[in-house]
Design an enzyme around this catalytic site. Structure first.
Site, short mmCIF file in Angstrom:
data_model
loop_
_atom_site.label_atom_id
_atom_site.label_comp_id
_atom_site.label_asym_id
_atom_site.label_seq_id
_atom_site.Cartn_x
_atom_site.Cartn_y
_atom_site.Cartn_z
N ILE A 1 0.85 -1.21 0.00
CA ILE A 1 0.00 0.00 0.00
C ILE A 1 0.88 1.25 0.00
N LEU B 1 12.85 -3.06 4.87
CA LEU B 1 12.85 -4.09 3.82
C LEU B 1 12.53 -5.48 4.37
N SER C 1 9.66 -6.16 1.88
CA SER C 1 9.63 -5.49 0.58
C SER C 1 11.02 -5.57 -0.02
N GLY D 1 4.74 -1.84 9.48
CA GLY D 1 4.20 -2.76 10.47
C GLY D 1 4.18 -4.15 9.89
N SER E 1 -6.97 -0.87 10.51
CA SER E 1 -7.54 -2.01 9.79
C SER E 1 -8.95 -2.30 10.28
N TYR F 1 -2.25 -9.24 16.14
CA TYR F 1 -2.09 -8.21 15.11
C TYR F 1 -3.15 -7.12 15.26
N LYS G 1 -3.05 -2.88 16.32
CA LYS G 1 -3.64 -1.74 15.58
C LYS G 1 -4.53 -0.91 16.49
N PHE H 1 -12.25 -21.32 1.26
CA PHE H 1 -12.40 -21.72 2.67
C PHE H 1 -13.84 -21.59 3.13
N ARG I 1 -16.44 -10.02 1.74
CA ARG I 1 -15.54 -8.95 2.17
C ARG I 1 -15.76 -7.70 1.32
N ARG J 1 -11.63 -21.58 7.24
CA ARG J 1 -10.31 -21.27 7.81
C ARG J 1 -10.53 -20.77 9.25
N GLY K 1 -10.66 -18.81 12.50
CA GLY K 1 -10.59 -17.37 12.78
C GLY K 1 -11.31 -16.49 11.78
P1 NAD Z 1 3.57 -4.50 3.53
O1 NAD Z 1 4.16 -5.56 4.40
O2 NAD Z 1 3.60 -4.70 2.06
O3 NAD Z 1 4.24 -3.08 3.87
C1 NAD Z 1 4.74 -2.75 5.13
C2 NAD Z 1 6.15 -2.19 4.94
O4 NAD Z 1 6.67 -1.81 6.21
C3 NAD Z 1 7.12 -3.20 4.35
O5 NAD Z 1 7.82 -2.63 3.26
C4 NAD Z 1 8.07 -3.54 5.50
O6 NAD Z 1 9.37 -3.85 5.04
C5 NAD Z 1 8.02 -2.26 6.34
N1 NAD Z 1 8.26 -2.43 7.78
C6 NAD Z 1 7.68 -3.29 8.63
N2 NAD Z 1 8.16 -3.12 9.88
C7 NAD Z 1 9.05 -2.10 9.81
C8 NAD Z 1 9.88 -1.45 10.76
N3 NAD Z 1 9.89 -1.82 12.06
N4 NAD Z 1 10.67 -0.44 10.35
C9 NAD Z 1 10.68 -0.06 9.05
N5 NAD Z 1 9.94 -0.64 8.11
C10 NAD Z 1 9.13 -1.65 8.48
O7 NAD Z 1 2.07 -4.28 4.04
P2 NAD Z 1 0.88 -3.45 3.36
O8 NAD Z 1 -0.12 -4.41 2.88
O9 NAD Z 1 1.41 -2.44 2.44
O10 NAD Z 1 0.29 -2.76 4.66
C11 NAD Z 1 0.71 -1.48 5.08
C12 NAD Z 1 0.06 -1.15 6.39
O11 NAD Z 1 -1.35 -1.25 6.25
C13 NAD Z 1 0.43 -2.10 7.53
O12 NAD Z 1 0.55 -1.35 8.71
C14 NAD Z 1 -0.76 -3.03 7.62
O13 NAD Z 1 -0.93 -3.54 8.91
C15 NAD Z 1 -1.91 -2.11 7.23
N6 NAD Z 1 -3.07 -2.81 6.66
C16 NAD Z 1 -2.89 -3.64 5.58
C17 NAD Z 1 -3.99 -4.32 5.07
C18 NAD Z 1 -3.83 -5.29 3.92
O14 NAD Z 1 -4.71 -6.12 3.73
N7 NAD Z 1 -2.77 -5.22 3.13
C19 NAD Z 1 -5.26 -4.13 5.62
C20 NAD Z 1 -5.40 -3.27 6.71
C21 NAD Z 1 -4.29 -2.60 7.22
C1 WQD Z 2 -10.75 -13.01 2.03
C2 WQD Z 2 -11.80 -14.10 1.83
C3 WQD Z 2 -11.30 -16.11 3.04
C4 WQD Z 2 -7.69 -17.16 0.79
C5 WQD Z 2 -6.96 -10.34 6.01
C6 WQD Z 2 -6.61 -9.96 7.42
C7 WQD Z 2 -7.11 -8.58 7.74
C8 WQD Z 2 -6.64 -7.55 6.70
C9 WQD Z 2 -6.83 -8.04 5.30
C10 WQD Z 2 -4.74 -6.37 7.54
C11 WQD Z 2 -12.15 -14.84 3.12
C12 WQD Z 2 -11.28 -16.37 1.55
C13 WQD Z 2 -8.83 -16.54 1.26
C14 WQD Z 2 -7.82 -18.41 0.11
C15 WQD Z 2 -10.20 -18.28 0.41
N1 WQD Z 2 -5.25 -7.27 6.83
N2 WQD Z 2 -10.07 -17.07 1.08
N3 WQD Z 2 -9.07 -18.92 -0.06
O1 WQD Z 2 -9.02 -12.71 5.95
O2 WQD Z 2 -10.59 -10.92 5.07
O3 WQD Z 2 -8.37 -10.28 5.85
O4 WQD Z 2 -6.36 -9.38 5.13
O5 WQD Z 2 -5.22 -5.62 8.38
O6 WQD Z 2 -6.68 -8.26 9.01
O7 WQD Z 2 -7.21 -10.90 8.29
O8 WQD Z 2 -8.56 -11.53 3.74
O9 WQD Z 2 -7.84 -12.24 1.50
O10 WQD Z 2 -7.26 -13.69 3.48
O11 WQD Z 2 -9.61 -13.56 2.72
O12 WQD Z 2 -11.31 -18.81 0.24
O13 WQD Z 2 -6.83 -19.03 -0.31
O14 WQD Z 2 -11.26 -15.10 0.96
O15 WQD Z 2 -11.86 -17.20 3.73
O16 WQD Z 2 -13.52 -15.15 3.05
P1 WQD Z 2 -9.22 -11.45 5.22
P2 WQD Z 2 -8.22 -12.77 2.81
#
Ligand code: NAD
Ligand code: WQD
Length: 336
Positions: free
Chosen positions: A11, A32, A35, A82, A124, A148, A152, A217, A230, A291, A293
């Site tokens: 993101i 990194l 990433s 994070g 999140s 996790y 947050k 799942f 979702r 799955r 949780g």
């Molecule tokens: P990501 O893992 O791709 O990006 C996180 C980046 O932070 C990575 O490049 C990692 O190397 C860096 N990082 C982690 N810990 C660090 C530290 N201590 N110091 C410096 N760099 C560090 O994840 P993302 O999907 O881009 O998510 C970004 C943020 O959004 C995260 O905080 C995540 O919890 C939150 N978020 C993500 C999702 C999702 O589904 N992707 C959903 C809700 C919230």
């Molecule tokens: C989406 C749907 C699965 C994989 C997670 C974190 C959440 C947030 C986003 C950071 C569900 C189904 C999935 C597969 C499947 N991250 N599924 N087969 O679980 O909603 O959210 O990512 O904050 O905290 O929990 O996302 O993409 O894993 O699942 O059927 O191989 O797809 O059961 O219904 P989720 P997901």
């Protein structure tokens, strides 16, 4: 200048491009751990005229962070850094609390030392936990079910405490729903390590032949077709949301916590069907048990972001599928 923590991640990289194109100068700090260094070149390629600096550092490295703040006139922070894997957080809670909460404390201390009082934070939808009603509104009870999710929530509370102690400290907590998709250029996208946990990267890797079959799942949930529902949101919409949130902090004298979602839910089967239609062939899948949780269904009430920030998701499922597929086909092994 804007400090973007975790700016080389999924993101963060899309948001860096959006911020740079909106005219902001950036300093990215990333350790990194999830990433690759080559992301930086791709971001610069998509925003060739922008100033985008990079420092390879961990947020918990206080000396490194201090030198970043000392060397740059930072006006605000966009904080992505994070760890985010729910299952891993159950196995390694200390790592998650230290990295996510410890990293944020180190960041807030540096901000305080340097008089930086604006932060946009990646929260999140997972902070809500089991839905008492849907769609989730921001005032829904907060009962995250994993370490996790609890990190947050605690960071949200920490930001509120910080602004309680300093009336000029302002934050936006953005509660993302399920971000998917990629930049329309196909140059940046999601590059998970190993076998993906999340639906969309798994699906695109099945379609490209890298994985054999999608496991759906559960098909016995109380949802219209029995599969999980979702609120999938295009990562480009999410990136635009951060630009809006930063402007809000610059213009308005208040903090805000807002959902960033589309406001509607899609089932796993709806996603799989739309994706197969878009690429013009079937994607093999099988139903397996639920799955552990997983919640049956959740989606956002996105009206607060629309009303207060003036932000709305504009892209639909076809855009998400098309852009994720372009990223996958142009980068079959992710980043080099
Ligand atoms: P990501 O893992 O791709 O990006 C996180 C980046 O932070 C990575 O490049 C990692 O190397 C860096 N990082 C982690 N810990 C660090 C530290 N201590 N110091 C410096 N760099 C560090 O994840 P993302 O999907 O881009 O998510 C970004 C943020 O959004 C995260 O905080 C995540 O919890 C939150 N978020 C993500 C999702 C999702 O589904 N992707 C959903 C809700 C919230
Ligand atoms: C989406 C749907 C699965 C994989 C997670 C974190 C959440 C947030 C986003 C950071 C569900 C189904 C999935 C597969 C499947 N991250 N599924 N087969 O679980 O909603 O959210 O990512 O904050 O905290 O929990 O996302 O993409 O894993 O699942 O059927 O191989 O797809 O059961 O219904 P989720 P997901």
């Amino acid at each position: 200048m804007i400090l973007v923590t975790g700016g080389l991640g999924y993101i963060g990289s899309h948001t860096c491009v959006a911020l740079a194109q909106a005219g902001y100068r950036l300093i990215i700090v990333d350790n990194l751990c999830n990433s690759k260094p080559s992301v930086l070149g791709r971001i610069r390629e998509l925003a060739p005229d922008a100033t985008i600096e990079f420092r390879h550092a961990d947020l918990r490295d206080r000396a490194a962070l201090e030198s970043v703040f000392a060397a740059h006139a930072i006006g605000a922070v966009v904080h992505f850094a994070g760890l985010k894997a729910v299952g891993e957080s159950v196995e390694k809670p200390l790592l998650y609390w230290d990295n996510n909460v410890g990293g944020t404390i180190a960041l807030l201390e540096a901000m305080q030392r340097h008089g930086v009082r604006r932060i946009v934070f990646s929260s999140s939808a997972t902070v809500y936990g089991a839905p008492e009603y849907l769609p989730y509104r921001e005032e829904h009870p907060l009962r995250p079910e994993s370490p996790y999710g609890r990190t947050k929530l605690v960071i949200e509370q920490l930001l509120a405490d910080q602004s309680g102690s300093d009336p000029d400290f302002r934050y936006t907590c953005l509660r993302y729903f399920n971000p998917i998709g990629a930049h329309p250029s196909g140059r940046i996208g999601e590059d998970p390590r190993g076998i993906p946990n999340n639906l969309f990267p798994y699906l695109t890797q099945v379609a490209s032949g890298r994985l054999a079959k999608l496991r759906v799942f559960g098909n016995d949930y109380p949802t219209p077709d029995g599969t999980g529902v979702r609120d999938y949101i295009h990562v480009m919409d999410l990136a635009a949301g951060h630009v809006t949130a930063l402007r809000y902090l610059e213009e308005r004298e208040r903090s805000i916590t807002a959902n960033l979602g589309t406001g509607s839910g899609l089932s796993v089967l709806q996603v799989v069907t739309a994706f197969a239609r878009l690429i013009g062939r079937e994607v093999p899948y099988e139903f397996v048990s639920r799955r552990a949780g997983d919640i049956a269904a959740f989606w956002a009430d996105a009206s607060l972001a629309a009303r207060e920030l003036g932000w709305r998701a504009e892209l639909g499922l076809d855009d998400m599928c098309r852009d994720a597929w372009r990223w996958q086909t142009q980068n079959p092994d992710g980043y080099a």
